[in-house]
Scaffold this active site. Structure first.
Site, mmCIF file in Angstrom:
data_model
loop_
_atom_site.group_PDB
_atom_site.id
_atom_site.type_symbol
_atom_site.label_atom_id
_atom_site.label_comp_id
_atom_site.label_asym_id
_atom_site.label_seq_id
_atom_site.Cartn_x
_atom_site.Cartn_y
_atom_site.Cartn_z
ATOM 1 N N ARG A 118 30.172 50.604 22.763
ATOM 2 C CA ARG A 118 31.119 49.706 23.442
ATOM 3 C C ARG A 118 32.166 50.449 24.271
ATOM 4 O O ARG A 118 33.310 50.004 24.390
ATOM 5 C CB ARG A 118 31.849 48.808 22.444
ATOM 6 C CG ARG A 118 30.979 47.790 21.747
ATOM 7 C CD ARG A 118 30.382 46.797 22.740
ATOM 8 N NE ARG A 118 29.802 45.662 22.074
ATOM 9 C CZ ARG A 118 28.556 45.632 21.593
ATOM 10 N NH1 ARG A 118 27.763 46.676 21.721
ATOM 11 N NH2 ARG A 118 28.086 44.552 21.005
ATOM 12 N N SER B 75 32.426 39.380 20.386
ATOM 13 C CA SER B 75 33.067 40.137 19.298
ATOM 14 C C SER B 75 34.460 40.568 19.738
ATOM 15 O O SER B 75 34.604 41.257 20.745
ATOM 16 C CB SER B 75 32.259 41.389 18.969
ATOM 17 O OG SER B 75 30.980 41.051 18.508
ATOM 18 N N GLU C 220 38.080 45.085 20.541
ATOM 19 C CA GLU C 220 37.105 45.445 21.565
ATOM 20 C C GLU C 220 37.424 44.827 22.927
ATOM 21 O O GLU C 220 37.126 45.407 23.964
ATOM 22 C CB GLU C 220 35.710 45.001 21.111
ATOM 23 C CG GLU C 220 34.604 45.650 21.883
ATOM 24 C CD GLU C 220 33.688 44.657 22.543
ATOM 25 O OE1 GLU C 220 33.196 44.970 23.629
ATOM 26 O OE2 GLU C 220 33.473 43.567 21.985
#
Ligand code: EPU
Length: 337
Positions: free
Chosen positions: A164, A238, A333
Site C-alpha cells: 500500500r 480499508s 491507509e
C-alpha cells in the site's frame, strides 16, 4: 480547462464528506494538466490531485486547488508472443480497465476487480487484493513532473513499491502527477487462486477449470458480499493497513492471543487489522453517522452526514483501543486532509 471557485467536494470523495475546495478544475488531457499547473499562483496553492476520490478523508475545507484527472483511453501499445502492453489514461475508472482486460482475454488484473478509484491513482498506494498487487503487472508509469516541468516515465523498480505504498505516496507526493500507466498483461493467463475464499467459491458454483472471466465474477461476488458499495454507504475501502510486526513481537502476541490469525510477510508477520478491531468490540458499531462496517471492520463508513472529523475521531479511538489491548499501532491507509 475551467477553474471554478468554492466547489462542494461531496460528490468527488467516496466517503461523501461535505467540504469545499477554494478552486476546482477537471483535467481531461495532458494539455489541461500543463495549463492548470502553469496558471497556479501562491494564492491558489496547495494542490490536491484527485482520481476517483476513493482513498481520501476530508476533515476541513481545502484552501487551495483541487484537480480531478478525467483523461480517458485504453490503447494497445504493442504485443509480443506472451504479452499485450496496454496504455491506460489516468482518468479511466479502474474497474473498467479490468473489464476491458478480461473481455479481451488478457490475464493479470482479474483479481483486482471492483477496486474503486481511477487507474491513475492505482500506483500511488499500489492497489492490491486477493493475492495480486498492481506492481505485479505494471510495465511503466508516465508522470508530469510539476517541479522539473517535464514528462517522464518510471519503471516499477524506481517506484519504491511496497504494501500500500510507493514513491508517489511519499517524497513524490506533490511532485509527480500520474498521466497514464502501461500494463503488461498475459495472453495465456496464469490464474491466482490461493487467496482466501477464491477456490471455495469456485467449487460452490461448480467451476473446475476457471477462466479469468469466472475469477472476475467470483471476486466481484466476494467483494460485494463483504465490502460496502460507496454509492450506497460512504467509505474509502480499508481505512487502516494490516499491521506488520517483527517475528519477536509476533511470538509475544501469539502467546497472549493464541487464536490471532496471521500471514507471513518476508521475515515479518502480517496481522489482520480487521481481527484486532473486531476483538476491541468495534465491529458494526455506530457513533452518530460515523461507523465501523458490520462485515469488514477495517472499513469505516459514513451513514449520511458524518463529518471528516467525526470519522477521524472514531479512527483515533480505534487506534488507541488496539494499542492498549495488543500493543500494536494501527496505521491509517487513506490520505487525510
Ligand atoms: N477478519 C476478522 N473479522 C472480520 C473480517 C476479517 O477477524 O470481520 C480477519 C480474518 O482473519 C480474515 C482476515 O481478517 O481472514 C483478512 O480479511 P480479508 O480477507 O477480508 O482481507 P483484509 O486483510 O482485511 C485486505 C485489503 C483489502 C482487500 C482484501 C482482499 C488491506 C488494508 N486491505 O483486507 O483491500 O480487498 O485484503 O485481498 O490490505 C482496500 O485496500 O481498500 C481493500 C479493501
Amino acid at each position: 480547462m475551467q477553474v471554478l471557485e468554492n466547489i462542494s467536494l461531496k460528490s468527488y470523495n467516496t466517503f461523501g464528506i461535505e467540504v469545499k475546495a477554494k478552486y476546482f478544475a477537471e483535467l481531461h488531457s495532458d494539455n489541461d494538466i500543463a495549463a492548470f499547473f502553469s496558471a497556479l499562483t501562491p494564492e491558489s496553492m496547495p494542490v490536491l490531485i484527485l482520481g476517483g476520490g476513493s482513498n481520501v478523508l476530508f476533515t476541513k475545507d481545502f484552501e487551495g486547488s483541487v484537480a480531478c484527472i478525467r483523461s480517458k483511453g485504453i490503447v494497445k501499445l504493442m504485443e509480443d508472443e506472451k504479452h499485450v502492453y496496454l496504455k491506460i489514461a489516468a482518468g479511466e475508472v479502474w474497474d473498467d480497465v479490468v473489464k476491458y482486460a478480461v473481455d479481451h482475454g488478457l490475464g493479470g488484473i482479474e483479481n483486482l476487480s471492483l477496486i474503486p478509484g481511477n487507474a491513475g491513482t492505482g500506483p500511488v498506494q499500489n492497489i492490491g487484493a486477493y493475492g495480486v498487487e498492481l506492481k505485479d503487472v505494471l510495465y511503466s508509469v508516465e508522470v508530469a513532473d510539476v517541479v522539473a516541468q517535464h514528462y517522464r516515465a518510471f519503471r516499477p523498480a524506481d517506484c519504491e513499491f511496497g504494501y500500500r505504498t510507493s514513491i508517489f505516496k511519499k517524497q513524490g507526493k506533490d511532485r509527480f502527477v500520474i498521466t497514464s500507466l502501461c500494463l503488461k498483461l498475459d495472453k495465456q493467463p496464469v490464474l491466482k487462486l490461493d487467496y482466501g475464499d477464491i477456490r471455495k467459491e469456485l467449487e460452490k458454483v461448480g467451476i473446475k477449470t476457471p477462466t479469468i472471466s469466472a475469477i472476475r465474477d467470483i471476486i466481484i461476488k466476494i467483494r460485494s458480499s463483504k465490502l460496502p458499495d460507496p454509492s450506497i454507504l460512504g467509505n474509502a475501502g480499508s481505512f487502516f493497513m494490516n499491521p506488520v510486526v517483527s517475528a519477536d513481537e509476533y511470538a509475544r502476541l501469539i502467546q497472549e492471543f493464541p487464536h490471532m490469525p496471521s500471514f507471513k510477510s518476508g521475515d515479518e508477520v502480517k496481522v489482520p487489522g480487521a481481527w484486532l478491531i473486531e476483538r476491541c468490540g468495534f465491529k458494526g458499531k455506530r457513533f452518530g453517522d460515523a461507523g465501523v462496517h458490520k462485515d469488514q471492520p477495517l472499513v469505516l463508513v459514513n451513514y449520511g452526514n458524518a463529518s471528516g472529523q467525526g470519522i477521524l475521531a472514531l479512527a483515533e479511538n480505534i487506534i488507541a483501543s488496539v494499542k492498549e489491548k495488543f500493543g500494536i499501532m494501527l496505521e491509517i491507509e487513506v490520505n487525510v486532509f
